[in-house]
Design a protein around this motif. Sequence first.
Motif, PDB file in Angstrom:
ATOM      1  N   PHE A   1      12.617   4.733  -9.325  1.00  0.00           N
ATOM      2  CA  PHE A   1      12.587   4.171  -7.634  1.00  0.00           C
ATOM      3  C   PHE A   1      11.154   3.888  -7.393  1.00  0.00           C
ATOM      4  O   PHE A   1      10.153   4.880  -7.699  1.00  0.00           O
ATOM      5  CB  PHE A   1      13.309   5.256  -6.857  1.00  0.00           C
ATOM      6  N   ALA A   2      10.622   2.798  -6.731  1.00  0.00           N
ATOM      7  CA  ALA A   2       9.332   2.649  -6.331  1.00  0.00           C
ATOM      8  C   ALA A   2       9.348   2.255  -4.834  1.00  0.00           C
ATOM      9  O   ALA A   2      10.261   1.419  -4.781  1.00  0.00           O
ATOM     10  CB  ALA A   2       8.624   1.534  -7.121  1.00  0.00           C
ATOM     11  N   TYR A   3       8.538   2.577  -3.957  1.00  0.00           N
ATOM     12  CA  TYR A   3       8.597   2.229  -2.568  1.00  0.00           C
ATOM     13  C   TYR A   3       7.092   2.226  -2.152  1.00  0.00           C
ATOM     14  O   TYR A   3       6.492   2.897  -2.696  1.00  0.00           O
ATOM     15  CB  TYR A   3       9.744   3.102  -1.748  1.00  0.00           C
ATOM     16  N   GLY A   4       6.992   1.411  -0.976  1.00  0.00           N
ATOM     17  CA  GLY A   4       5.875   1.154  -0.723  1.00  0.00           C
ATOM     18  C   GLY A   4       5.983   0.656   0.746  1.00  0.00           C
ATOM     19  O   GLY A   4       6.857   0.177   1.162  1.00  0.00           O
ATOM     20  N   THR A   5       4.399   0.269   1.550  1.00  0.00           N
ATOM     21  CA  THR A   5       4.632  -0.394   2.409  1.00  0.00           C
ATOM     22  C   THR A   5       4.014  -2.149   2.234  1.00  0.00           C
ATOM     23  O   THR A   5       2.780  -1.973   1.748  1.00  0.00           O
ATOM     24  CB  THR A   5       3.957   0.343   3.547  1.00  0.00           C
ATOM     25  N   ALA A   6       4.716  -2.762   2.593  1.00  0.00           N
ATOM     26  CA  ALA A   6       4.360  -4.177   2.687  1.00  0.00           C
ATOM     27  C   ALA A   6       3.273  -4.648   3.686  1.00  0.00           C
ATOM     28  O   ALA A   6       3.460  -4.164   4.957  1.00  0.00           O
ATOM     29  CB  ALA A   6       5.186  -5.129   2.436  1.00  0.00           C
TER      30      ALA A   6
ATOM     31  N   ILE B   1       1.018  -1.261   0.177  1.00  0.00           N
ATOM     32  CA  ILE B   1       0.046   0.060  -0.078  1.00  0.00           C
ATOM     33  C   ILE B   1       0.796   1.119   0.044  1.00  0.00           C
ATOM     34  O   ILE B   1       2.142   1.254   0.120  1.00  0.00           O
ATOM     35  CB  ILE B   1      -0.908   0.144   1.127  1.00  0.00           C
ATOM     36  N   ASN B   2       0.219   2.539  -0.299  1.00  0.00           N
ATOM     37  CA  ASN B   2       0.942   3.594  -0.120  1.00  0.00           C
ATOM     38  C   ASN B   2       1.941   3.607  -1.267  1.00  0.00           C
ATOM     39  O   ASN B   2       3.039   4.261  -0.733  1.00  0.00           O
ATOM     40  CB  ASN B   2       1.253   4.031   1.035  1.00  0.00           C
TER      41      ASN B   2
END
Lengths: 156, 105
Positions: free
Chosen positions: B95-100, B78-79
């Motif tokens: 760059f891709a980032y998120g919360t697992a 998410i996010n």
Amino acid sequence: MSELIVILIYLSSFIFFFYAIGKIIEIRHLKNLESREKALSGMVLTNTKKLPGDLIGEKAWLCQGSVVIGADHFKRLAAGLRNIVGGRMKSIESVLDRARREAVLRMAEQAKLDGASALINIRLETSTIGTAGNGNGLMIAEVLAYGTAFRARAKF
Amino acid sequence: MILTNTEEIPGYRISKYLGLVQGNTIRAKNIGRDLMAGLKNLVGGEIKGYTELMKEARTEATARMIEQAETLGADAIINIRFATSSVMQGASELFAYGTAVKISK
């Protein structure tokens, strides 16, 4: 002296050529954007984090659209002159505006194809990816639009 | 794997936060594409070769992020946020980032 005039005529015709082609591409693109935006007018597009209150989401997935765009030579020249005195760079503004609209449209069209009725939390990101060719080009920019697509139904 | 860039997923409850996951890739433009882009760059408009290149690279970054989330045993990310930066002339980092997270109905 006459050599100088020949060079000037040569240069100005060169610049006019780029101006004409750039202008044609721009006008065609704007027309295309308008008709596609009209076709998508029923879809909910917001950059808020939650769905509008009267909709219930059933399925959510990530959706994105991107475009890389460059300014033509005439625009670059106009911007270069503008850079000396300062002020609004109208010629470059229109390039970025077109790129943003195109990116949002690509995202929304893909979402619609996958059956979404709403797109929320839309984020837009712009980055320059450097100059092409010999490096005297002013700009190539990438615009990325991404958001969460929803299959939604009305509450009542 | 459900991917969203919102903080919640409708219809699901987030049962466990597993932490930040990320994926990146750095791409340089290649000569063939650069030549066409150079020509296209004279008259302006979209540079399709680069659009494709960036799309591919972003898919790669996202795939790496998903891979990382899978090793943590996540069901969703998410996010998600994307970032792009040019690290040198002619090359850019995506760059891709998120919360697992783990989710339950």
